[in-house]
Design a protein around this motif. Structure first.
Motif, short mmCIF file in Angstrom:
data_model
loop_
_atom_site.label_atom_id
_atom_site.label_comp_id
_atom_site.label_asym_id
_atom_site.label_seq_id
_atom_site.Cartn_x
_atom_site.Cartn_y
_atom_site.Cartn_z
N THR A 298 0.86 -1.18 0.00
CA THR A 298 0.00 0.00 0.00
C THR A 298 0.89 1.23 0.00
O THR A 298 1.77 1.36 0.86
CB THR A 298 -0.92 0.02 1.23
N ASN A 300 0.85 5.50 -0.26
CA ASN A 300 0.08 6.74 -0.21
C ASN A 300 1.05 7.90 -0.36
O ASN A 300 1.85 8.18 0.55
CB ASN A 300 -0.68 6.85 1.11
N LYS A 318 -2.00 -1.31 -3.84
CA LYS A 318 -2.98 -0.25 -3.60
C LYS A 318 -2.22 1.06 -3.54
O LYS A 318 -1.39 1.27 -2.65
CB LYS A 318 -3.74 -0.49 -2.29
N THR A 320 -2.34 5.41 -3.94
CA THR A 320 -3.10 6.65 -3.97
C THR A 320 -2.15 7.81 -4.19
O THR A 320 -1.09 7.89 -3.55
CB THR A 320 -3.87 6.87 -2.66
N HIS A 322 -1.79 12.15 -6.15
CA HIS A 322 -2.44 13.42 -6.44
C HIS A 322 -2.10 13.96 -7.82
O HIS A 322 -1.99 15.17 -8.02
CB HIS A 322 -2.05 14.45 -5.37
N THR A 325 0.41 10.19 -10.88
CA THR A 325 0.57 9.31 -9.72
C THR A 325 1.62 8.24 -9.95
O THR A 325 2.33 7.84 -9.03
CB THR A 325 -0.80 8.72 -9.35
N GLU A 338 -4.95 -1.66 -7.62
CA GLU A 338 -5.96 -0.61 -7.50
C GLU A 338 -5.26 0.73 -7.34
O GLU A 338 -4.46 0.91 -6.41
CB GLU A 338 -6.87 -0.87 -6.30
N ARG A 340 -5.79 4.93 -7.16
CA ARG A 340 -6.68 6.07 -6.96
C ARG A 340 -5.89 7.34 -7.16
O ARG A 340 -4.75 7.45 -6.69
CB ARG A 340 -7.29 6.04 -5.55
N SER A 341 -6.50 8.32 -7.84
CA SER A 341 -5.74 9.53 -8.16
C SER A 341 -6.63 10.75 -8.27
O SER A 341 -7.76 10.67 -8.76
CB SER A 341 -4.97 9.33 -9.48
N ILE A 367 -10.48 10.43 -8.04
CA ILE A 367 -10.92 11.11 -6.82
C ILE A 367 -11.35 12.52 -7.19
O ILE A 367 -10.54 13.33 -7.65
CB ILE A 367 -9.79 11.15 -5.78
N GLN A 386 -9.72 13.64 -14.26
CA GLN A 386 -9.09 12.35 -13.99
C GLN A 386 -8.95 11.59 -15.31
O GLN A 386 -9.96 11.23 -15.94
CB GLN A 386 -9.92 11.53 -13.00
#
Length: 488
Positions: A298, A300, A318, A320, A322, A325, A338, A340-341, A367, A386
């Motif tokens: 993970t 972040n 995983k 994440t 901004h 990414t 997975e 997320r961005s 996001i 996105q």
């Protein structure tokens, strides 16, 4: 560290205070506990208060050899930790301020926080590990930390002493344990990485017990190494770092990620979390070299949350970030990950000589929030679209062989065009060899994405005519230059 705090709190000392009599004022608990033996030399020094302390801007923390009286280390709180992480100099001026600096992983000049407070706990980060087989005495000036009632008057004399282990763990072992509470071979991830040989004869595992490890981690030119967490959510390694706090310097490796494994081969990171607590250009992880694996990690971070160079296999990730990414020159194969961005998921820069990014059975989730560095007190701020990837002009440079291939991916919150902006054809750039391909893209419920709205550069792969391309790009060895990764 719960166990040592509980044990230490049962042994609290009391001092006299207040007019007209004695009032009980508990001395803060310490780790290592005063009088402790067999302490790992890479220990951080922790003071646990009854209420949250404040970090001062004066005074020193000093560590002495308890037998010789020699000063071993000193941290001066009047020296700022580093440049403001929320500001990047754009005036071309040279910052001549003296900041805190330390060497990490053999690379000098990292800015760092000598004291970090989380809740009631203040953690002191020394410049370097202590030595084996020595006794130490710690002094803390009153101005280093304060508490609301003014009861902390520092630590003086012999109020905090401990002894380190007589010798390091045996060399040549294939497994070492990191534990923040001192019950392992090392207290820090960096301590273990510094100890293991660069080229071990057999694979070496660094096993990280559950705990919070707030440290910048940097290692380079390592090989045949596995870093495995006790549990994915229970092991958290992180630090606040970015390109403003540790700006680039000529001839010096990138020092802005929270965790870096540079120029290394056959490295595997498994089942733990890496956080970067700052925003901006702030990678959670940078990993470069060849034949490296991320297994159920993970991450972040913020901008450029994951930076890659060289053949990398990522499974169960995983991530994440901004915007931009994933920043990479490839090749990289993402398997059941997975991501997320806020903003673009990828900015790939691979040359013609290797593949870029391939995502097989992955999930992309956009996001819908403002970019963190634009956020105002009321929560508003600049939003961006996105998209899976962008390919803009980069100060006169672009990447005409950029490649991203999606195989059976799911997505949500992605703009209908899915990709872009992409620089127009021109004298120095042609789109002819860019490969932005999709096959079997759906929403989270499995409904096919409307490909008619995609950016014009996107090619949709279809059966049966593209069966070979789909099979090739579903094969990690094809993407990774012949390497067939095996998770250990």
């Amino acid at each position: 560290m719960t166990r040592w705090v509980t044990a230490a709190m049962t042994m609290l000392l009391f001092v006299l205070g207040g007019p007209g009599g004695a009032s009980a004022q508990p001395m803060p608990a310490q780790f290592p506990v005063s009088g402790a033996q067999r302490v790992n030399p890479d220990t951080q020094l922790v003071i646990e208060f009854a209420s949250p302390p404040m970090i001062g801007s004066m005074g020193q923390v000093r560590v002495f050899d308890a037998d010789t009286g020699a000063l071993v280390d000193a941290l001066d709180l009047s020296i700022p930790a580093g440049p403001d992480p929320a500001r990047i100099r754009r005036d071309g001026g040279r910052d001549t301020t003296v900041y805190q600096r330390k060497t990490i992983g053999g690379v000098p000049g990292f800015h760092f926080h000598p004291v970090i407070v989380r809740g009631n706990r203040a953690t002191i980060h020394l410049h370097q590990p202590l030595a084996y087989g020595r006794r130490y005495r710690v002094e803390v000036d009153p101005g280093v930390l304060t508490v609301p009632d003014g009861s902390f008057d520092g630590i003086k004399g012999s109020g905090w002493t401990f002894a380190t282990r007589a010798a390091p763990p045996p060399a040549g072992r294939t497994r070492y344990v990191v534990a923040s509470d001192g019950r392992g071979d090392f207290n820090t991830v960096q301590g273990a990485l510094d100890f293991v040989p660069a080229v071990p004869r057999r694979p070496v595992t660094i096993f990280i017990r559950n705990g919070n490890y707030e440290e910048i981690v940097f290692a380079r030119r390592k090989s045949n190494l596995i870093l495995r967490g006790e549990s994915r959510d229970g092991v958290v390694v992180g630090y606040g770092n970015n390109s403003a706090f540790n700006p680039p310097e000529a001839g010096v490796p990138n020092r802005r990620p929270a965790f870096s494994i540079a120029d290394s081969t056959d490295i595997q990171l498994s089942t733990f979390t890496i956080n970067n607590y700052y925003i901006g250009q702030a990678e959670a992880l940078l990993i470069t070299g060849a034949r490296n694996i991320l297994d159920r990690m993970t991450l972040n971070g913020s901008g450029d949350a994951l930076q890659l160079r060289g053949p990398t296999y990522l499974t169960g990730l995983k991530l994440t970030g901004h915007g931009d990414t994933i920043l990479s020159v490839g090749p990289a194969f993402f398997d059941q990950c997975e991501i997320r961005s806020i903003g673009p998921f990828n900015w790939v820069r691979n040359p013609a000589t290797n593949h870029g990014h391939v995502f097989r059975q992955c999930t992309f989730i956009g996001i819908d929030e403002p970019l963190p560095w634009t956020r105002r007190p009321d929560g508003s701020g600049q939003k961006v679209r996105q998209v899976i990837a962008r390919l803009p002009d980069n100060k006169g440079i672009n990447y005409p062989h950029a490649e991203i291939v999606l195989i059976n991916t799911r997505m949500d919150g992605i703009a209908p065009e899915g990709w872009g902006p992409v620089q127009e054809d021109g004298a120095t750039f042609s789109r002819a060899n860019v490969r932005f391909w999709e096959f079997g893209s759906t929403d989270l419920e499995g409904r096919p994405i409307d490909m008619s709205k995609r950016h014009e550069i996107v090619r949709e792969l279809k059966l049966p005519q593209d069966a070979k391309s789909i099979a090739d790009y579903s094969n990690p060895a094809f993407v990774l230059g012949g390497w067939s990764p095996k998770v250990r």
